[in-house]
Design an enzyme around this catalytic site. Structure first.
Site, short mmCIF file in Angstrom:
data_model
loop_
_atom_site.label_atom_id
_atom_site.label_comp_id
_atom_site.label_asym_id
_atom_site.label_seq_id
_atom_site.Cartn_x
_atom_site.Cartn_y
_atom_site.Cartn_z
N ASP A 157 0.82 -1.21 0.00
CA ASP A 157 0.00 0.00 0.00
C ASP A 157 0.86 1.26 0.00
O ASP A 157 2.02 1.25 0.39
CB ASP A 157 -0.88 0.04 1.26
CG ASP A 157 -2.10 -0.86 1.16
OD1 ASP A 157 -2.18 -1.66 0.21
OD2 ASP A 157 -2.95 -0.78 2.07
N HIS A 200 -5.90 2.53 -4.36
CA HIS A 200 -5.92 2.81 -2.92
C HIS A 200 -6.57 4.16 -2.63
O HIS A 200 -6.37 4.74 -1.55
CB HIS A 200 -4.47 2.80 -2.40
CG HIS A 200 -4.36 2.62 -0.91
ND1 HIS A 200 -5.21 1.82 -0.17
CD2 HIS A 200 -3.46 3.12 -0.01
CE1 HIS A 200 -4.86 1.85 1.10
NE2 HIS A 200 -3.81 2.64 1.24
N HIS A 218 -5.14 9.82 0.67
CA HIS A 218 -5.04 8.83 1.73
C HIS A 218 -5.64 9.45 2.99
O HIS A 218 -4.93 9.89 3.90
CB HIS A 218 -3.57 8.45 1.96
CG HIS A 218 -3.39 7.16 2.71
ND1 HIS A 218 -3.57 7.07 4.07
CD2 HIS A 218 -3.05 5.92 2.29
CE1 HIS A 218 -3.34 5.83 4.46
NE2 HIS A 218 -3.02 5.10 3.40
N HIS A 257 3.80 -2.21 3.28
CA HIS A 257 3.86 -0.86 2.74
C HIS A 257 5.20 -0.62 2.05
O HIS A 257 6.24 -0.96 2.60
CB HIS A 257 3.65 0.18 3.84
CG HIS A 257 2.28 0.14 4.45
ND1 HIS A 257 1.93 -0.79 5.41
CD2 HIS A 257 1.18 0.89 4.23
CE1 HIS A 257 0.66 -0.59 5.76
NE2 HIS A 257 0.19 0.42 5.06
#
Length: 266
Positions: free
Chosen positions: A60, A111, A115, A206
């Site tokens: 991610d 994603h 964010h 990540h």
């Protein structure tokens, strides 16, 4: 004046409260799947459960020029492909990284555009931003994204609807490295993943630290070879979600598998 239970004002307040309550439930209800025991029982597809001889490896928060190229290098050395959940606005700043990861055989997924945490319902914005992120993947990576993972794993009603509108399948994870903290190191990341790793699982890691502790991705990078070696020791193949056969089990409540009835090649 004391209003009787049948007074129009009282009825109106009751209706308004009911509408607000329904809206809140629609918005936050699906977010209960953030809890692993909930989605493991009720939504194994959202938990990323797939082929029992396979592990889906996902990253991610990229692409990021500081971390992503190092992960591409290590994955190439081990001949392993993965799924990268890309943040749309980051992809527009680093489109070459998006092209590079797809050229290396990895899978580009969505994603979100930003964010952020969905504190308040914003269904129209969700539709716009998830669709915009999917378009960025198409434009810069040259592939049609298939998967959506919301930031922080918080899947609200609006984001679930936005994913459907964009033709994306929501998927979270069944094991994670907890690799975003300043205290993470290779050992802690490895221990965290292996605690919940089983065949058919989806691993969350990540490759960027923009929303993590500075340099946190280095702990993940250092842990990656050991994780891949342990999967091999257990006889588990590692690859992207596209090869994981997610969806052979029941998906999240209200979720329709867009691949249902279509032959799978993985």
């Amino acid at each position: 004046m004391v209003r009787s239970p049948g007074h129009p004002g009282t009825v109106g307040l009751g209706v308004a409260a009911g509408v607000l309550g329904a809206a809140a439930a629609w918005h936050i209800g699906p977010a209960a799947t953030w809890l692993p025991p909930v989605r493991r029982i009720l939504s194994p597809s959202l938990d990323g459960r797939g082929r029992p001889d396979h592990v889906a490896l996902t990253f991610d928060d990229g692409p990021d020029p500081a971390g992503t190229p190092h992960f591409l290098r290590v994955l190439a050395e081990h001949r392993v492909r993965a799924t990268f959940f890309l943040v749309g606005e980051s992809l527009t700043r680093h489109p070459a990284l998006g092209r590079a990861l797809v050229a290396a055989g990895h899978e580009a997924a969505v994603h979100g555009w930003h964010h952020d945490r969905p504190w308040f319902p914003a269904p129209l914005r969700d539709v716009r931003e998830v669709g915009r992120a999917a378009d960025a993947v198409r434009q810069f990576c040259g592939t049609d994204p298939r998967w959506y993972r919301p930031p922080y794993g918080i899947l609200t009603g609006g984001r679930l609807a936005a994913a459907r509108r964009a033709g994306l399948r929501p998927v979270l994870w069944s094991a994670w490295g907890q690799d975003w903290t300043a205290h993470a190191d290779a050992r802690s990341v490895t221990t965290s993943v292996l605690k919940d790793l089983t065949g058919g699982g989806t691993v969350l890691l990540h490759d960027a630290d923009r929303w993590s502790a500075p340099g946190a991705w280095r702990a993940t990078l250092d842990a990656l070879p050991a994780l891949l070696a342990e999967c091999r020791r257990r006889g588990l193949r590692v690859g992207p979600l596209g090869e994981h056969a997610v969806g052979r089990v029941q998906g999240p409540p209200g979720h329709t598998d867009p691949d249902a009835g279509r032959a799978r090649t993985s």
